[in-house]
Each structure stands twice: as C-alpha cells, then as structure tokens.
Design a protein around this motif. Structure first.
Motif, PDB file in Angstrom:
ATOM      1  N   VAL A   1       2.185   1.818  -3.534  1.00 29.38           N
ATOM      2  CA  VAL A   1       1.180   2.342  -4.457  1.00 29.38           C
ATOM      3  C   VAL A   1       0.975   3.837  -4.231  1.00 29.38           C
ATOM      4  O   VAL A   1       0.928   4.634  -5.178  1.00 29.38           O
ATOM      5  CB  VAL A   1      -0.153   1.583  -4.298  1.00 29.38           C
ATOM      6  CG1 VAL A   1      -1.261   2.268  -5.091  1.00 29.38           C
ATOM      7  CG2 VAL A   1      -0.001   0.137  -4.747  1.00 29.38           C
ATOM      8  N   VAL A   2       0.846   4.234  -2.963  1.00 28.93           N
ATOM      9  CA  VAL A   2       0.646   5.649  -2.649  1.00 28.93           C
ATOM     10  C   VAL A   2       1.843   6.474  -3.113  1.00 28.93           C
ATOM     11  O   VAL A   2       1.690   7.538  -3.718  1.00 28.93           O
ATOM     12  CB  VAL A   2       0.390   5.839  -1.142  1.00 28.93           C
ATOM     13  CG1 VAL A   2       0.416   7.314  -0.755  1.00 28.93           C
ATOM     14  CG2 VAL A   2      -0.956   5.219  -0.751  1.00 28.93           C
TER      15      VAL A   2
ATOM     16  N   ALA B   1       0.833  -1.206   0.000  1.00 23.37           N
ATOM     17  CA  ALA B   1       0.000   0.000   0.000  1.00 23.37           C
ATOM     18  C   ALA B   1       0.866   1.253   0.000  1.00 23.37           C
ATOM     19  O   ALA B   1       0.581   2.229  -0.703  1.00 23.37           O
ATOM     20  CB  ALA B   1      -0.927  -0.015   1.204  1.00 23.37           C
TER      21      ALA B   1
ATOM     22  N   ALA C   1      -4.586   3.635  -1.011  1.00 19.75           N
ATOM     23  CA  ALA C   1      -3.990   2.705  -1.978  1.00 19.75           C
ATOM     24  C   ALA C   1      -5.033   2.166  -2.945  1.00 19.75           C
ATOM     25  O   ALA C   1      -4.788   2.092  -4.163  1.00 19.75           O
ATOM     26  CB  ALA C   1      -3.303   1.560  -1.239  1.00 19.75           C
TER      27      ALA C   1
ATOM     28  N   VAL D   1      -5.032  -3.454   0.568  1.00 20.67           N
ATOM     29  CA  VAL D   1      -5.970  -2.530  -0.068  1.00 20.67           C
ATOM     30  C   VAL D   1      -7.392  -2.793   0.447  1.00 20.67           C
ATOM     31  O   VAL D   1      -8.378  -2.506  -0.234  1.00 20.67           O
ATOM     32  CB  VAL D   1      -5.916  -2.649  -1.610  1.00 20.67           C
ATOM     33  CG1 VAL D   1      -4.595  -2.106  -2.148  1.00 20.67           C
ATOM     34  CG2 VAL D   1      -6.111  -4.101  -2.065  1.00 20.67           C
TER      35      VAL D   1
END
Length: 339
Positions: A157-158, A154, A248, A178
């Motif tokens: 992704v962020v 996560a 995310a 997520v």
C-alpha cells in the motif's frame, strides 16, 4: 544555582544521555555499487534480487512447467518475522495454473542481511518498487500483481501510494497490517513509546498473548521449528512496524490501484476494525473488492481452507468475473461515483 535546581538539571541531562544512547537501530543500507537485478534461471526455483542499493536478497520463484509463458505474474511479499518460504504451497498451486510467482526475503528477515533489524518503511517500499520494475522488464506484456501478506500488504500500500507509484495491474492484500496507532488502545501506544526510548534492543516474548495465527496446527509447528522464522522481535523493529501500519492506514484514501482485500473472520492477529476502516477509506471505484472468509484465520494462504483463497486470487489475477469470486466468501464492492 541552588542544589535542587542543579540536581534537576543533572537528572535531565542523565536521562537525555540514556535516551540518546538507546535510540532505535535501523538496518544499514547496502553497498550501492550494483545495478538492480533479478537473477534466476528459467527452470530454477532459487535466485537473488539485487536491490537499488546493492544488497542481495534471497529470491524464490514458482514458474509454469516447461518454460511456458505465464498468464500472469504475482510478486509476493511476506509478513513480519516471516520470509519468502511463506508462499511455498501457494506458489506451487499458482504455477500449476500457469501463474508465475516470485518472492524475496525482505531485508532484515529470513536469510536476508541484517536479520532482526528494521530496514525502514521507505526502504521496504522502494525494494518492492524495484522488484516490480524488474519483473515488468523481464516479462513484457504479462499482467503483474502484488500479493502482500500482513506486513507485506502494508508495504504494498505504501509503495503504491507514493509519488513514484507501483507498476502493477492490481494489489491483493491478505490480512493487511493496518493496525495503526489510532486503532490501538492507549496503554499499548504508551508502552511502545516508552520501550523504544529506553530498551529498543529488548526482545519481548509474545508467549502470553495467546493468539493463534491459523487453524493449520502442523504448519504452525513447522514455523516454530524453522530457524529462519524470527521468534522474537526487537522493540525498535515493532516500533518500525507500527510506523508502517500508520502509513498504510493513512494511505488507503489515495489507493487507486485495483485492490482485492482478503480477511478471515477468525483472525486473531490483525483486528477487523482497522481493516474495515482501511476498506471504507478506499476511493469509491469498481476496481476494489473485499472478501471475508467465515472460517479464515490470519494466515489465509496457509490455513486449512487455503485452496479456497488461492482459487479466489487466481480468478482475480486472471481477470475473471471480479464481482463474484469462485468461493462462497462474502464479497463487498465499492460503488463507482455517479457520472
């Protein structure tokens, strides 16, 4: 003012005072008086990562023997309540294949400062971006990949979908966290909302949940004995994690970095539904893959079939045929838009 009205106002004031006194507590920032740096010798396995705000985070590295130039570099990001030791076996295996692995204890976890306190999703993402930039400068011309396990996925992704981006060639998301609020039952959302506003310091026990993270029982016992693995989490840390998972999942549609999503069909920690939803939201491009392991659990890199997953990741970062991973895992592929 009537007695009833006065009592109501007084009650509201008391409740507001209690709620303000029980606000979530985040980990403090670092001193901010040092340049970011990765400190580790060529043959060393331990070092430190100095963050953008001057905090010193423990760092582990698994490097190819004899100072050999790596064919690729993996920056590994651990999960919630875990720390960099999570990649010990995988790191050794990758190093034997000529792939260098670096992993640091994220702030608030392992042996990093402010243990048990949530740092904030933006800070975690900025730490990852800083570490990636440092490794790029340290190893010019060597492909760099981020491997995020659970919460680490996560964070990746962020970091990759913010304006500054993430300077990497690809992401590998192992059981990415997520499980956002939109995919959780209402009573779970309400309970967390109430708890973080009343008892943010409370550390609930997860003993009654009856969830198993892996089929590697001996490894799970070792985690239970490891003093650096957090056994209980503050409510405000769980709240922070859910905020991260919200971000995310929402960021999936903006993720352009080539991404390999890994998920075990026996995962009892992160449900498959939100992971599928994340996958479906990814832009339609040929650079994304989704590998599903019939006998995989949540801790894919430490399961009894970890070697299978590690081989797939090695093939991915070495940029072999990404359409067909070495394992027999079911691989889903995004369709590129028609020209």
């Amino acid at each position: 003012m009537s007695r009833h009205a006065f009592s109501s106002v007084l009650l509201i004031a008391v409740v507001a005072m209690l709620l303000s006194a029980c606000a979530p507590r985040n980990a403090p920032s670092g001193p901010g008086d040092a340049e970011p740096e990765i400190m580790i010798e060529t043959e060393a396995t331990r070092g430190a990562f100095i963050t953008q705000d001057g905090l010193e985070l423990p760092l582990r590295a698994w490097l190819p023997a004899d100072g050999k130039r790596p064919s690729a570099i993996i920056l590994a990001v651990h999960g919630f309540n875990d720390y960099s030791h999570a990649f010990e076996e995988a790191g050794q295996s990758f190093a034997e294949q000529g792939i260098a692995v670096y992993a640091y204890d994220q702030r608030g976890f392992g042996d990093a400062p402010h243990r048990g306190l949530w740092p904030g999703k933006e800070v975690l993402a900025e730490d990852l971006r800083t570490a990636a930039n440092l490794l790029r400068k340290r190893n010019p011309g060597v492909p760099l990949h981020v491997l995020g396990e659970s919460m680490g996925g996560a964070v990746a992704v962020v970091a990759a979908t913010t304006e500054a981006g993430l300077p990497v060639d690809s992401l590998v998301l192992s059981a990415p966290a997520v499980w956002a609020r939109s995919t959780q039952p209402w009573y779970q959302r309400v309970a967390l909302w109430a708890a973080v506003r009343t008892v943010p310091w409370f550390k609930p026990s997860g003993a009654g949940l009856q969830r198993q993270a892996s089929d590697n029982i001996e490894m799970l016992r070792e985690l239970g004995r490891d003093p650096l693995v957090l056994k209980r989490s503050r409510v405000d840390a769980i709240y922070g994690l859910v905020n991260l998972m919200d971000a995310a999942l929402a960021a999936g549609s903006n993720l352009e970095t080539p991404t390999l999503v890994l998920y075990g069909k026996k995962d009892e920690i992160v449900p498959r539904k939100p992971v599928d939803r994340f996958w479906e939201a990814l832009p339609n491009r040929e650079g994304h893959r989704y590998a599903l392991y019939e006998d995989g659990w949540h801790l894919l890199l430490r399961d009894l079939q970890a070697d299978v997953v590690i081989s797939d990741i090695a093939a991915w970062v070495e940029e072999e045929d990404r359409g067909r991973l070495p394992s027999s895992a079911e691989v889903l592929t995004k369709q590129a838009p028609a020209s």
